[in-house]
Design a protein around this motif. Sequence first.
Motif, PDB file in Angstrom:
ATOM      1  N   VAL A  14     -14.966   1.522  12.118  1.00 40.73           N
ATOM      2  CA  VAL A  14     -14.398   0.375  11.403  1.00 40.73           C
ATOM      3  C   VAL A  14     -15.311  -0.021  10.255  1.00 40.73           C
ATOM      4  O   VAL A  14     -16.535  -0.036  10.401  1.00 40.73           O
ATOM      5  N   LYS A  15     -14.722  -0.364   9.123  1.00 42.58           N
ATOM      6  CA  LYS A  15     -15.481  -0.804   7.958  1.00 42.58           C
ATOM      7  C   LYS A  15     -15.402  -2.325   7.835  1.00 42.58           C
ATOM      8  O   LYS A  15     -14.332  -2.913   8.000  1.00 42.58           O
ATOM      9  N   THR A  16     -16.531  -2.958   7.553  1.00 50.42           N
ATOM     10  CA  THR A  16     -16.553  -4.393   7.303  1.00 50.42           C
ATOM     11  C   THR A  16     -16.038  -4.640   5.890  1.00 50.42           C
ATOM     12  O   THR A  16     -16.608  -4.145   4.919  1.00 50.42           O
ATOM     13  N   ILE A  17     -14.968  -5.410   5.782  1.00 50.36           N
ATOM     14  CA  ILE A  17     -14.314  -5.635   4.496  1.00 50.36           C
ATOM     15  C   ILE A  17     -14.689  -6.980   3.887  1.00 50.36           C
ATOM     16  O   ILE A  17     -14.753  -7.124   2.673  1.00 50.36           O
ATOM     17  N   TYR A  18     -14.953  -7.976   4.744  1.00 52.62           N
ATOM     18  CA  TYR A  18     -15.238  -9.311   4.216  1.00 52.62           C
ATOM     19  C   TYR A  18     -16.152 -10.057   5.190  1.00 52.62           C
ATOM     20  O   TYR A  18     -16.067  -9.867   6.408  1.00 52.62           O
ATOM     21  N   LYS A  19     -17.046 -10.894   4.622  1.00 48.69           N
ATOM     22  CA  LYS A  19     -17.925 -11.737   5.421  1.00 48.69           C
ATOM     23  C   LYS A  19     -17.745 -13.192   4.978  1.00 48.69           C
ATOM     24  O   LYS A  19     -17.738 -13.472   3.783  1.00 48.69           O
ATOM     25  N   THR A  41      -7.526   3.935  10.130  1.00 48.73           N
ATOM     26  CA  THR A  41      -6.733   4.917  10.872  1.00 48.73           C
ATOM     27  C   THR A  41      -5.438   4.315  11.414  1.00 48.73           C
ATOM     28  O   THR A  41      -4.355   4.884  11.261  1.00 48.73           O
ATOM     29  N   CYS A  42      -5.534   3.129  12.040  1.00 50.35           N
ATOM     30  CA  CYS A  42      -4.337   2.532  12.654  1.00 50.35           C
ATOM     31  C   CYS A  42      -3.939   1.190  12.041  1.00 50.35           C
ATOM     32  O   CYS A  42      -2.919   0.624  12.415  1.00 50.35           O
ATOM     33  N   GLY A  43      -4.750   0.667  11.111  1.00 46.82           N
ATOM     34  CA  GLY A  43      -4.374  -0.560  10.419  1.00 46.82           C
ATOM     35  C   GLY A  43      -4.730  -1.844  11.133  1.00 46.82           C
ATOM     36  O   GLY A  43      -4.264  -2.918  10.743  1.00 46.82           O
ATOM     37  N   PHE A  44      -5.581  -1.785  12.153  1.00 48.36           N
ATOM     38  CA  PHE A  44      -5.948  -2.980  12.915  1.00 48.36           C
ATOM     39  C   PHE A  44      -7.042  -3.748  12.178  1.00 48.36           C
ATOM     40  O   PHE A  44      -8.051  -3.179  11.750  1.00 48.36           O
ATOM     41  N   GLY A 217      -0.644  -2.849  12.157  1.00 50.31           N
ATOM     42  CA  GLY A 217      -1.627  -2.971  13.226  1.00 50.31           C
ATOM     43  C   GLY A 217      -1.001  -3.298  14.560  1.00 50.31           C
ATOM     44  O   GLY A 217      -1.399  -2.759  15.602  1.00 50.31           O
ATOM     45  N   LEU A 218       0.004  -4.197  14.570  1.00 50.15           N
ATOM     46  CA  LEU A 218       0.673  -4.571  15.814  1.00 50.15           C
ATOM     47  C   LEU A 218       1.420  -3.381  16.406  1.00 50.15           C
ATOM     48  O   LEU A 218       1.367  -3.145  17.615  1.00 50.15           O
ATOM     49  N   ASN A 219       2.106  -2.623  15.571  1.00 47.88           N
ATOM     50  CA  ASN A 219       2.843  -1.459  16.057  1.00 47.88           C
ATOM     51  C   ASN A 219       1.893  -0.402  16.606  1.00 47.88           C
ATOM     52  O   ASN A 219       2.177   0.242  17.632  1.00 47.88           O
ATOM     53  N   SER A 220       0.737  -0.223  15.956  1.00 48.62           N
ATOM     54  CA  SER A 220      -0.261   0.733  16.457  1.00 48.62           C
ATOM     55  C   SER A 220      -0.755   0.327  17.837  1.00 48.62           C
ATOM     56  O   SER A 220      -0.912   1.160  18.734  1.00 48.62           O
ATOM     57  N   LEU A 221      -1.006  -0.966  18.010  1.00 46.25           N
ATOM     58  CA  LEU A 221      -1.466  -1.486  19.297  1.00 46.25           C
ATOM     59  C   LEU A 221      -0.449  -1.229  20.397  1.00 46.25           C
ATOM     60  O   LEU A 221      -0.781  -0.689  21.460  1.00 46.25           O
ATOM     61  N   PHE A 266       3.444  -1.681   2.478  1.00 46.39           N
ATOM     62  CA  PHE A 266       2.038  -1.886   2.133  1.00 46.39           C
ATOM     63  C   PHE A 266       1.217  -1.725   3.407  1.00 46.39           C
ATOM     64  O   PHE A 266       1.549  -2.317   4.437  1.00 46.39           O
ATOM     65  N   ASN A 267       0.146  -0.927   3.337  1.00 49.93           N
ATOM     66  CA  ASN A 267      -0.669  -0.745   4.540  1.00 49.93           C
ATOM     67  C   ASN A 267      -1.644  -1.904   4.706  1.00 49.93           C
ATOM     68  O   ASN A 267      -1.785  -2.771   3.831  1.00 49.93           O
ATOM     69  N   SER A 268      -2.337  -1.918   5.825  1.00 54.62           N
ATOM     70  CA  SER A 268      -3.213  -3.045   6.159  1.00 54.62           C
ATOM     71  C   SER A 268      -4.326  -3.231   5.140  1.00 54.62           C
ATOM     72  O   SER A 268      -4.689  -4.370   4.808  1.00 54.62           O
ATOM     73  N   ARG A 269      -4.887  -2.149   4.639  1.00 54.85           N
ATOM     74  CA  ARG A 269      -5.958  -2.282   3.649  1.00 54.85           C
ATOM     75  C   ARG A 269      -5.455  -2.987   2.386  1.00 54.85           C
ATOM     76  O   ARG A 269      -6.116  -3.897   1.873  1.00 54.85           O
ATOM     77  N   GLU A 270      -4.313  -2.576   1.886  1.00 54.46           N
ATOM     78  CA  GLU A 270      -3.752  -3.203   0.687  1.00 54.46           C
ATOM     79  C   GLU A 270      -3.489  -4.686   0.913  1.00 54.46           C
ATOM     80  O   GLU A 270      -3.771  -5.523   0.043  1.00 54.46           O
ATOM     81  N   ILE A 271      -2.950  -5.008   2.076  1.00 54.51           N
ATOM     82  CA  ILE A 271      -2.632  -6.411   2.396  1.00 54.51           C
ATOM     83  C   ILE A 271      -3.894  -7.244   2.498  1.00 54.51           C
ATOM     84  O   ILE A 271      -3.979  -8.350   1.945  1.00 54.51           O
ATOM     85  N   LEU A 272      -4.906  -6.736   3.203  1.00 54.60           N
ATOM     86  CA  LEU A 272      -6.150  -7.473   3.395  1.00 54.60           C
ATOM     87  C   LEU A 272      -6.891  -7.659   2.075  1.00 54.60           C
ATOM     88  O   LEU A 272      -7.392  -8.751   1.782  1.00 54.60           O
ATOM     89  N   GLU A 273      -6.964  -6.618   1.275  1.00 53.83           N
ATOM     90  CA  GLU A 273      -7.669  -6.719  -0.004  1.00 53.83           C
ATOM     91  C   GLU A 273      -6.983  -7.719  -0.933  1.00 53.83           C
ATOM     92  O   GLU A 273      -7.652  -8.464  -1.658  1.00 53.83           O
TER      93      GLU A 273
END
Length: 391
Positions: A14-19, A41-44, A217-221, A266-273
Amino acid sequence: MGYFMNCCICGAPVKTIYKEKFIDILGMARKYEQHIGLCDTCGFIFTQNPFSATLLENRYKVDSKFEYDAEDYDFGYETSMSTKRQLNLFREHDVQFNSVLEVGATSGANLSKYECRYKMGIEPSAFNCYLAEKKYGLKMFNGMFDEYIQTHQESYDLIVLSMVLEHIVNPFSFIKKLRDINNTYIYIYVPSMDVKFINEPFGMFAEEHVNYFTFEGLNSLMAAAGYGLVDAKVEYEPDLRYPAGVPSISSLWEKDKPQRKLRPVFNSREILEKYIEVNTKELETIKKKIDLIPKKERLAIWGTGHHVSMLLANTSLHEKNIVKFYDSDDKKHKYTMLEKEIVSFNPKDIESGEVEGIFIGTYVFQEAIDGILKQYHKQCHIYELYEDNIL
């Protein structure tokens, strides 16, 4: 407090994206830097360094923010709409169940509307369990889910998780435990990262919310736990001022149902960024407003939640001449913020000149607090951060 370097769903790094920094999270920490991690990998998306289970359990058992069904409170729009949403979804898909378990059942208002042979609620707040029996005739389990499964072996056709899964450290392990006592369906209602409005900056990143769900992420879980999607919808709830909770994903899952291959727009990375980009700009606007407050003015801050904790750590607010902290929640009066007692608002503070300005440190209740302070605008400077308090 542990630190997670790998995804609990797929095990990928997992990569740290924000602090984000906080000061004085009541009952939790004097200083805290929350690390938001993303699994590509899974968008969580989740908090890599959540508070300990002991601190979180104490928050839910002793300092719960969800004890709101007392005698003088009309449960009203929020819960009635949530219950209707659930029941309509079940009717739409002809969901049959004779037993239901709701984890995090609060006072039982939602659970009481279910018509079936057997229903059980799990709730950490003793006061909520008392209200459930008094108001709805429901005898619920007072404690955490892990405590419940140590002494109970019942299985349930339907399990309901409404605004719960975002609070669970390691939701994959949690869903796997639920699977062991679930016959068919799980209903999940969680805040959505897929669609967010601009309100208070970084309102999603609260200390109690350790998971931040996109549908990816929810669907991956759920797929990893052996569940297939029946239906999912985004619920906007435009009348609710709840930055950490709306819009939300309302979803129904079936055990061992063949999984559908779903690819998000839109994948999780795009949404979070994008969320970080927009909220960083909003925080800069807030910083400029706070900078304008005179440093020598005797200032009271109304609100001691995570929003104020974030502002104290990331703006010049902590440099002001803060003489009082107000909060209407009596449970917070046993704590201090910046080593000052937290008390209820007292008009005499303004009349005596002890307080020259009041800073409203909450987006959710800004309108209500401003209504209380309206009569004091000529005697005291009232500082509001949000011009439009509507989602």
